[in-house]
Design a protein around this motif. Structure first.
Motif, PDB file in Angstrom:
ATOM      1  N   ARG A  86       0.734  -1.290   0.140  1.00 36.55           N
ATOM      2  CA  ARG A  86      -0.161   0.178   0.197  1.00 36.55           C
ATOM      3  C   ARG A  86       0.919   1.026   0.027  1.00 36.55           C
ATOM      4  N   GLN A  87       0.291   2.421  -0.433  1.00 36.29           N
ATOM      5  CA  GLN A  87       1.196   3.162  -0.814  1.00 36.29           C
ATOM      6  C   GLN A  87      -0.283   4.631  -0.272  1.00 36.29           C
ATOM      7  N   ALA A  88      -0.010   5.560   0.972  1.00 36.47           N
ATOM      8  CA  ALA A  88       0.071   7.041   1.248  1.00 36.47           C
ATOM      9  C   ALA A  88       0.746   7.521   0.792  1.00 36.47           C
ATOM     10  N   PRO A  89      -0.470   9.004   0.221  1.00 34.14           N
ATOM     11  CA  PRO A  89      -0.238   9.929  -0.311  1.00 34.14           C
ATOM     12  C   PRO A  89       1.436  10.806   0.538  1.00 34.14           C
ATOM     13  N   GLY A  90       2.493  11.120  -0.528  1.00 37.47           N
ATOM     14  CA  GLY A  90       3.879  11.444   0.155  1.00 37.47           C
ATOM     15  C   GLY A  90       4.217  10.252   0.934  1.00 37.47           C
ATOM     16  N   LYS A  91       4.019   8.752   0.863  1.00 32.26           N
ATOM     17  CA  LYS A  91       4.771   8.146   1.675  1.00 32.26           C
ATOM     18  C   LYS A  91       5.287   7.251   0.856  1.00 32.26           C
ATOM     19  N   GLU A  92       6.060   6.407   1.289  1.00 30.62           N
ATOM     20  CA  GLU A  92       6.235   4.804   0.662  1.00 30.62           C
ATOM     21  C   GLU A  92       5.938   3.867   0.107  1.00 30.62           C
ATOM     22  N   ARG A  93       6.139   3.091  -0.564  1.00 32.42           N
ATOM     23  CA  ARG A  93       5.127   2.004  -0.784  1.00 32.42           C
ATOM     24  C   ARG A  93       5.866   0.877   0.374  1.00 32.42           C
ATOM     25  N   GLU A  94       4.962   0.444   1.017  1.00 36.65           N
ATOM     26  CA  GLU A  94       4.888  -0.055   2.078  1.00 36.65           C
ATOM     27  C   GLU A  94       4.374  -1.268   1.937  1.00 36.65           C
ATOM     28  N   PHE A  95       5.191  -2.904   2.513  1.00 35.67           N
ATOM     29  CA  PHE A  95       4.478  -4.055   2.522  1.00 35.67           C
ATOM     30  C   PHE A  95       3.165  -4.494   3.358  1.00 35.67           C
ATOM     31  N   VAL A  96       2.473  -5.105   3.096  1.00 39.04           N
ATOM     32  CA  VAL A  96       1.360  -5.331   4.313  1.00 39.04           C
ATOM     33  C   VAL A  96       1.174  -6.859   4.284  1.00 39.04           C
ATOM     34  N   ALA A  97       0.708  -7.728   3.210  1.00 39.57           N
ATOM     35  CA  ALA A  97       1.443  -9.605   3.576  1.00 39.57           C
ATOM     36  C   ALA A  97       1.542  -9.942   2.308  1.00 39.57           C
ATOM     37  N   THR A  98       1.838 -10.821   2.180  1.00 42.88           N
ATOM     38  CA  THR A  98       2.508 -12.268   1.142  1.00 42.88           C
ATOM     39  C   THR A  98       1.732 -13.503   0.997  1.00 42.88           C
ATOM     40  N   ILE A  99       1.518 -14.031   0.647  1.00 42.32           N
ATOM     41  CA  ILE A  99       1.446 -15.467   0.348  1.00 42.32           C
ATOM     42  C   ILE A  99       1.475 -16.431  -0.634  1.00 42.32           C
ATOM     43  N   ARG A 100       2.284 -17.236  -0.379  1.00 36.93           N
ATOM     44  CA  ARG A 100       2.817 -18.261  -1.178  1.00 36.93           C
ATOM     45  C   ARG A 100       0.904 -19.204  -1.903  1.00 36.93           C
ATOM     46  N   TRP A 101       1.601 -19.012  -2.942  1.00 37.48           N
ATOM     47  CA  TRP A 101       0.678 -19.262  -4.105  1.00 37.48           C
ATOM     48  C   TRP A 101       0.820 -21.086  -4.090  1.00 37.48           C
ATOM     49  N   THR A 102       1.274 -21.982  -3.906  1.00 36.93           N
ATOM     50  CA  THR A 102       1.260 -23.111  -3.609  1.00 36.93           C
ATOM     51  C   THR A 102       1.702 -23.387  -2.577  1.00 36.93           C
ATOM     52  N   GLY A 103       0.870 -24.101  -1.109  1.00 35.70           N
ATOM     53  CA  GLY A 103       0.955 -24.416   0.326  1.00 35.70           C
ATOM     54  C   GLY A 103      -0.020 -23.229   0.974  1.00 35.70           C
ATOM     55  N   GLY A 104       0.420 -21.808   0.395  1.00 32.45           N
ATOM     56  CA  GLY A 104      -0.766 -20.986   1.302  1.00 32.45           C
ATOM     57  C   GLY A 104       0.504 -20.539   2.636  1.00 32.45           C
TER      58      GLY A 104
END
Length: 123
Positions: free
Chosen positions: A38-56
């Motif tokens: 996610r990226q808010a105005p005036g801020k750097e892009r920020e990690f939120v979540a990730t999932i491995r497609w295989t295995g979950g």
């Protein structure tokens, strides 16, 4: 041609919920990790979540742990971010991404990006 298309953003009051979807097409993602940033105005892009497609297997930023849930739907080739107990500081453009580096919170490790969807949380 790889395409990631986000949907489900909108305006919600603090404490409410939203469900974001990312429809993936153009290649097989079985060896990939799918992420949300996610990226808010005036801020750097920020990690939120990730999932491995295989295995979950999943990995979350501390700021969303316990409130957000990432999942994938094999049949629909879709990744979902369920966001509960939303706060005004969650307001941002949310991006879906795909990359071969697993469990990464770095945007440089993701090769494909969607166009983003706006999430606005009012107080």
């Amino acid at each position: 041609q790889v395409q990631l298309v986000e949907s489900g953003g909108g305006l919600v009051q603090a404490g409410g919920s939203l469900r974001l979807s990312c429809a993936a097409s153009g290649r097989t993602f079985s060896s990939y990790a799918m992420g949300w940033f996610r990226q808010a105005p005036g801020k750097e892009r920020e990690f939120v979540a990730t999932i491995r497609w295989t295995g979950g297997s999943t990995y979350y930023a501390d700021s969303v742990k316990g409130r957000f849930t990432i999942s994938r739907d094999y049949a629909k080739n879709t990744v979902v971010l369920q966001m509960n107990s939303l706060k005004p500081e969650d307001t941002a453009v949310y991006y879906c991404a795909a990359g071969v580096v697993l469990y990464s919170g770095s945007y440089s490790d993701y090769d494909y990006w969607g166009q983003g969807t706006q999430v606005t949380v009012s107080s």
